[in-house]
Design an enzyme around this catalytic site. Structure first.
Site, PDB file in Angstrom:
ATOM      1  N   ASP A  39      64.874  22.722  49.718  1.00 56.04           N
ATOM      2  CA  ASP A  39      63.760  22.264  50.550  1.00 56.04           C
ATOM      3  C   ASP A  39      62.992  21.070  49.967  1.00 56.04           C
ATOM      4  O   ASP A  39      61.850  20.830  50.344  1.00 56.04           O
ATOM      5  CB  ASP A  39      62.795  23.425  50.827  1.00 56.04           C
ATOM      6  N   GLU A  40      63.611  20.330  49.068  1.00 57.34           N
ATOM      7  CA  GLU A  40      62.962  19.160  48.452  1.00 57.34           C
ATOM      8  C   GLU A  40      63.942  18.005  48.313  1.00 57.34           C
ATOM      9  O   GLU A  40      65.051  18.198  47.826  1.00 57.34           O
ATOM     10  CB  GLU A  40      62.527  19.495  47.017  1.00 57.34           C
TER      11      GLU A  40
ATOM     12  N   ASP B  64      58.875  17.323  50.827  1.00 55.78           N
ATOM     13  CA  ASP B  64      58.900  18.755  50.515  1.00 55.78           C
ATOM     14  C   ASP B  64      58.647  19.547  51.796  1.00 55.78           C
ATOM     15  O   ASP B  64      57.625  19.347  52.450  1.00 55.78           O
ATOM     16  CB  ASP B  64      57.803  19.040  49.476  1.00 55.78           C
TER      17      ASP B  64
END
Length: 414
Positions: free
Chosen positions: A107-108, A10
């Site tokens: 973003d993960e 993350d």
DNA sequence: TCTGGGGTCCTAGGACCC
DNA sequence: TCTGGGGTCCTAGGACCC
């Protein structure tokens, strides 16, 4: 069978980091950075630096509130290009470590390292995670936190434990003990509504939930979420990593700087949104059967109307024709100032290269071959000379200052 | 303080068909 | 006569995620 070994990587305050890279002289020099909509408009905070969070600023907060809490911050628009570019770079590093990588969002990333013990010569998962973290930082300049566990939901919760730039691995067998310490609202999928309904039953922490039997939990939260939540509370997480399926909908919506009541004005906005949605749809090489119009009134109530055509469509004209009918139905149901307008399409399928005569004037779709060729031509022009080159006459004829009002934040960056 | 934009998934009722 | 059951599709609304 070896035990599942799943990681969630993350990115730490990803939009802030991207804004700093996009503007090294401005945001890049400040500790206090807030990314989001215009500080004077109706936008919200997308992401805040850790220093700004210390002032109480957090994602989702109205920008006006953030300005009041942290007036000294640098306020930056969402740096769309860097956000997309760094996503690809981070992904490339992760691909070097795992045969299965799933981008869960911009973003993960989930990594499935199950069965890679030999490849990693028995290296403990924590050591692998630390190496991944270092390499992502060296090659991309992006800081990530990593959670690891035997299931994806636990890995995701673990990733939040040592943020930022942290690693947390849940030892196999230690899942139930790990989960017990969290409030139920920390479980992804348990939002405010479910958390409140559990709270009314005296359940705030996962440990309160873990002592309930399956029938009780099912009677509280339903057949679909009950078994999932019951297992998770005991640390049983069957969640694995898989490839994402095809996209199911495409939409564009806009909140206006001021509520709008004038129907002509609203229909012009609707046309702009239909054109944006059509362009996005065709850029994905897709066609759609269902068109949906969404309206948010001044009091924040949402209404939507949708219609499914017998044949898929893709042209701006056909999308707008349906959208305008739906919009007029919504207006007939309820009048008043409108804060947000949206146009979406769903029931998507691949664009087909077909014989023109086969698709000309398909009964019921309202879309002709001419509509599709026109859309294709405008896509080419837009691709060549940039967005805004070709806009429907109805938009182009308006006052240029007017055309700029109410545009999205992401466009303000250029 | 006054609430973005892009998505996914679930529920529930009604239509329609067998 | 007054009443089945299941499957699928469509629509509207809402919860939830980043």
């Amino acid at each position: 069978m070896s035990e599942p070994r799943i990681l969630l990587a993350d990115c730490d305050s990803y939009f802030v980091r991207c804004a700093m890279l996009a503007d090294p002289e401005g945001a890049g020099r400040s500790e206090l950075v807030i990314v989001g909509g215009s500080p004077t408009g109706r936008g919200v905070v997308t992401s805040a630096s850790y220093a700004a969070r210390a002032f109480g600023v957090h994602a989702g907060m109205p920008m006006a509130t953030a300005v009041r809490l942290c007036p000294g911050a640098v306020f930056a628009p969402v740096p769309g290009e860097v956000v997309r570019g760094k996503h690809v770079e981070v992904r490339a590093v992760l691909d070097d470590f795992s045969p299965v990588v799933e981008a869960a969002s911009v973003d993960e990333f989930y990594l499935d390292l199950t069965g890679t013990e030999l490849m990693y010569h028995g290296e403990p998962l924590e050591q692998t995670a630390l190496r991944i973290q270092r390499e992502v930082m060296e090659r991309t300049g992006i800081s990530i936190s990593i959670g690891g566990a035997t299931g994806r939901t636990l890995a995701k919760i673990a990733a939040s434990v040592n943020k930022p730039f942290g690693v947390c691995i849940v030892p196999p067998g230690g899942e139930a003990e790990f989960m017990a310490r969290f409030p139920v609202s920390d479980i992804p999928g348990v939002g405010p509504a479910l958390a409140e309904s559990l709270r009314r039953r005296g359940v705030t922490m996962v440990r309160d939930l873990a002592v309930q039997d399956l029938a009780t939990v099912v009677s509280w939260v339903g057949d679909s979420r009950g078994p999932w939540l019951h297992r998770l509370a005991r640390g049983e997480d069957g969640g694995r990593v898989s490839r994402r399926g095809p996209q199911k909908s495409v939409s564009h919506e806009r909140t206006f700087p001021m509520d709008i009541s004038d129907r002509e004005e609203l229909e012009t906005r609707l046309l702009m949104l239909a054109v944006e949605t059509g362009a996005s749809l065709r850029a994905e090489g897709l066609r759609a059967r269902t068109v949906t119009v969404r309206v948010r009134y001044a009091d924040f109530t949402d209404r939507s109307a949708s219609r499914t055509a017998p044949e898929p469509i893709e042209s701006d004209r056909a999308i707008y024709a349906v959208a305008r009918e739906l919009f007029r139905e919504l207006l007939a149901r309820r009048a008043g100032g409108i804060r947000l307008l949206g146009v979406g399409v769903s029931k998507l399928g691949p664009e087909q290269e077909a014989e023109p005569e086969l698709f000309a004037d398909v009964e019921g779709s309202g879309e002709t071959e001419r509509d599709r060729r026109l859309a294709e031509a405008s896509d080419k022009l837009r691709g060549k000379y940039g967005r805004g080159t070709l806009v429907p006459a109805r938009i182009a004829n308006r006052d240029p200052k007017d055309r700029h009002r109410g545009r999205g934040d992401s466009e303000a960056e250029s």
